[in-house]
Write an enzyme that holds these catalytic residues in place. Structure first.
Site, PDB file in Angstrom:
ATOM      1  N   GLN A  99      -7.506   0.901   4.326  1.00 33.72           N
ATOM      2  CA  GLN A  99      -8.370   0.395   5.400  1.00 33.72           C
ATOM      3  C   GLN A  99      -9.809   0.152   4.915  1.00 33.72           C
ATOM      4  OE1 GLN A  99      -7.610  -0.570   8.526  1.00 33.72           O
ATOM      5  NE2 GLN A  99      -5.449  -0.025   8.326  1.00 33.72           N
ATOM      6  N   CYS A 122       2.793   1.649  13.173  1.00 33.16           N
ATOM      7  CA  CYS A 122       3.938   2.294  12.535  1.00 33.16           C
ATOM      8  C   CYS A 122       4.650   3.246  13.477  1.00 33.16           C
ATOM      9  CB  CYS A 122       3.471   3.071  11.316  1.00 33.16           C
ATOM     10  SG  CYS A 122       2.219   2.200  10.394  1.00 33.16           S
ATOM     11  N   ASN A 136      -6.773   4.707   9.643  1.00 32.77           N
ATOM     12  CA  ASN A 136      -6.252   3.466  10.225  1.00 32.77           C
ATOM     13  C   ASN A 136      -6.196   3.478  11.747  1.00 32.77           C
ATOM     14  OD1 ASN A 136      -4.246   5.386   9.083  1.00 32.77           O
ATOM     15  ND2 ASN A 136      -2.841   4.220  10.365  1.00 32.77           N
ATOM     16  N   SER A 186      -3.952  -2.505  -0.074  1.00 29.69           N
ATOM     17  CA  SER A 186      -2.861  -3.377   0.376  1.00 29.69           C
ATOM     18  C   SER A 186      -3.409  -4.755   0.740  1.00 29.69           C
ATOM     19  CB  SER A 186      -2.199  -2.742   1.602  1.00 29.69           C
ATOM     20  OG  SER A 186      -1.323  -3.655   2.212  1.00 29.69           O
ATOM     21  N   HIS A 217      -2.355  -7.323   2.594  1.00 27.48           N
ATOM     22  CA  HIS A 217      -2.316  -7.905   3.948  1.00 27.48           C
ATOM     23  C   HIS A 217      -3.300  -7.271   4.919  1.00 27.48           C
ATOM     24  CE1 HIS A 217       0.160  -4.963   6.395  1.00 27.48           C
ATOM     25  NE2 HIS A 217       0.418  -4.506   5.201  1.00 27.48           N
ATOM     26  N   GLY A 243       0.824  -1.210   0.000  1.00 27.30           N
ATOM     27  CA  GLY A 243       0.000   0.000   0.000  1.00 27.30           C
ATOM     28  C   GLY A 243       0.858   1.261   0.000  1.00 27.30           C
ATOM     29  N   THR A 246       9.796  -8.436 -12.559  1.00 29.03           N
ATOM     30  CA  THR A 246       9.027  -9.670 -12.704  1.00 29.03           C
ATOM     31  C   THR A 246       7.928  -9.703 -11.646  1.00 29.03           C
ATOM     32  OG1 THR A 246      10.932 -10.814 -13.590  1.00 29.03           O
ATOM     33  CG2 THR A 246       9.189 -12.198 -12.665  1.00 29.03           C
TER      34      THR A 246
HETATM   35  C1  LIG Z   1      -1.267  -0.161   6.367  1.00 25.30           C
HETATM   36  C2  LIG Z   1      -1.593   1.086   5.689  1.00 25.30           C
HETATM   37  C3  LIG Z   1      -0.794   1.576   4.639  1.00 25.30           C
HETATM   38  C4  LIG Z   1       0.466   0.882   4.215  1.00 25.30           C
HETATM   39  O1  LIG Z   1       0.227  -0.356   3.607  1.00 25.30           O
HETATM   40  P1  LIG Z   1       1.445  -1.387   3.488  1.00 25.30           P
HETATM   41  O2  LIG Z   1       0.982  -2.419   2.541  1.00 25.30           O
HETATM   42  O3  LIG Z   1       1.688  -1.923   4.860  1.00 25.30           O
HETATM   43  O4  LIG Z   1       2.604  -0.607   2.964  1.00 25.30           O
HETATM   44  C5  LIG Z   1      -1.177   2.743   4.019  1.00 25.30           C
HETATM   45  N1  LIG Z   1      -2.279   3.405   4.387  1.00 25.30           N
HETATM   46  C6  LIG Z   1      -3.085   2.976   5.375  1.00 25.30           C
HETATM   47  C7  LIG Z   1      -4.319   3.742   5.713  1.00 25.30           C
HETATM   48  C8  LIG Z   1      -2.762   1.801   6.065  1.00 25.30           C
HETATM   49  O5  LIG Z   1      -3.553   1.391   7.056  1.00 25.30           O
END
Ligand SMILES: *Cc1c(COP(=O)(O)O)cnc(C)c1O
Length: 397
Positions: free
Chosen positions: A178, A324, A150, A198, A200, A69, A236
């Protein structure tokens, strides 16, 4: 273990892992290869792209896979700035964005001559569309406002902002990391030109993400080298990861209604329980306009960091301000932006649920919180002062 940190990351769903596995073992071809296993990999990447495009109400060639993300946020902001710097150098964002947006804006401001407006938010953490409109000038090239926060879960009036920004002929990007997989929307509904997500964060694998770019949006290539991602992002493809994020997106959207209903019910139960069982607390973020899985409370007279560690010793995973920023004791920029004092911001705890969270887990967590908050307050001179009537409370009604 009770896992209540799903805004930081989620468990990769077993169905997702299962779809990914063959692309590590038998189907390991390079999608650029012309032979069978390469074609197989290419088809899998195309299928993932189609799936995500369908969920967004977009076209397949408007979806670009990234490594996360954060990359999608960096790409969107830097490349619109690059592409349009002859037209103007003004970008509008808010004070409560994720650092992937904020730090990118700060970089452009410091190194590249951008002018950035960081909008204030209201006490619930909402950006006012009229503030966005008032900030637009003839040299504004981009508005980037997150879909949902977030830390405090506040959902932004994205549709209003999107419509208005378009009326002014400005490009609108939203960090939907989110929101994607938690809120139903399409890019046309919300008037979005660019959107970051993102894997995950919605039960997909880590190290995967995508950027949606509406056709016609002036955007530069982000990585140079190969023809991957329509010549815009060389390298790739992470085939197993892309298969995973595609499968996770489909899974999230297929079960969205049920998930939202279930999470909202448990979220509201958790909020009620904390408010009835623990005095001197403050719910951070909007009470009704928040993500279905987000709960964020400040516990007055308590250090959130201490509470976090003591909960961890009981096997309960929660977060302070945001994952973070943990490690630094500076109060969260989001909690400051909604007007919290340093001490209330430091007493904040975020609990984010998943579709797998149970009522029993919530009960165990509330019992642990009740006990630990009491314990920590009993060691606090400020709390003692409050009981004696010397200290004032910021949370008392
Ligand atoms: C987690 C998050 C990101 C970053 O995503 P990653 O895949 O971990 O780099 C960016 N913006 C928000 C709002 C997030 O919660």
């Amino acid at each position: 273990m009770i896992y209540l940190d799903n805004a930081a990351t989620t468990r990769t769903a077993p169905e997702v892992v299962e779809e990914m596995l063959p692309f590590f073992t038998e189907k390991y071809g390079n999608p650029s290869g012309v032979y069978g296993t390469g074609r197989e990999a290419k088809e899998a990447v195309t299928k993932a792209r189609d799936r995500i495009a369908a969920l967004l109400g977009a076209k397949s060639d408007e979806v670009f896979f990234t490594s996360c993300g954060s990359e999608a946020d960096n790409w969107a902001i830097v490349s619109v700035f690059e592409a349009l710097k002859e037209k103007g150098c003004h970008i509008i964002t808010s004070k409560i964005e994720h650092h992937a947006v904020l730090r990118t804006c700060e970089y452009l401001e410091r190194e590249r001559g951008a002018r950035i407006t960081y909008l204030d938010v209201d006490g619930d953490g909402r950006v006012r569309p009229e503030d966005v409109e008032a900030a637009i000038t003839p040299d504004t090239v981009l508005v980037t406002i997150m879909a949902a926060n977030n830390e405090i879960g506040t959902v932004q009036p994205v549709r209003e902002i999107g419509e208005m920004v378009h009326r002014h002929g400005v490009i609108f990007h939203t960090d939907a990391v989110q929101a994607f997989g938690q809120l139903p929307f399409t890019v046309d509904d919300w008037g979005i030109d660019m959107l970051s997500a993102s894997g995950h964060k919605f039960n997909g694998p880590k190290g995967t993400g995508f950027l949606y770019i509406r056709k016609g949006t002036p955007v530069r290539a982000f990585l140079h080298g190969g023809a991957q991602e329509h010549n815009r992002r060389a390298g790739t493809e992470n085939v197993p990861g892309i298969v995973g994020i595609g499968a996770a997106a489909k899974l999230a959207m297929d079960s969205l209604d049920e998930k939202v209903r279930q999470e909202t019910e448990l979220r509201d139960y958790l909020i009620r329980e904390i408010e009835t069982k623990i005095p001197n607390v403050r719910l951070n973020g909007s009470r009704d306009g928040r993500l279905p899985n987000n709960v964020n409370f400040s516990f007055e007279f308590v250090e959130g960091e201490s509470l976090l560690i003591m909960l961890d010793m009981k096997g309960i995973c929660v977060s302070g301000g945001s994952a973070c920023s943990s490690g630094s004791l500076a109060p969260s920029h989001v909690l400051k932006a909604i007007g919290l004092s340093d001490s209330l911001a430091r007493g904040a705890l975020r609990m984010t649920l998943s579709a797998e969270t149970t009522k029993e887990e919530i009960d165990t967590t509330v019992a642990a919180l009740t006990e630990l908050v009491k314990k920590l307050r009993n060691m606090s001179p400020k709390y003692e002062g409050y009981l004696k009537g010397i200290e004032k409370s910021e949370t008392a009604e």
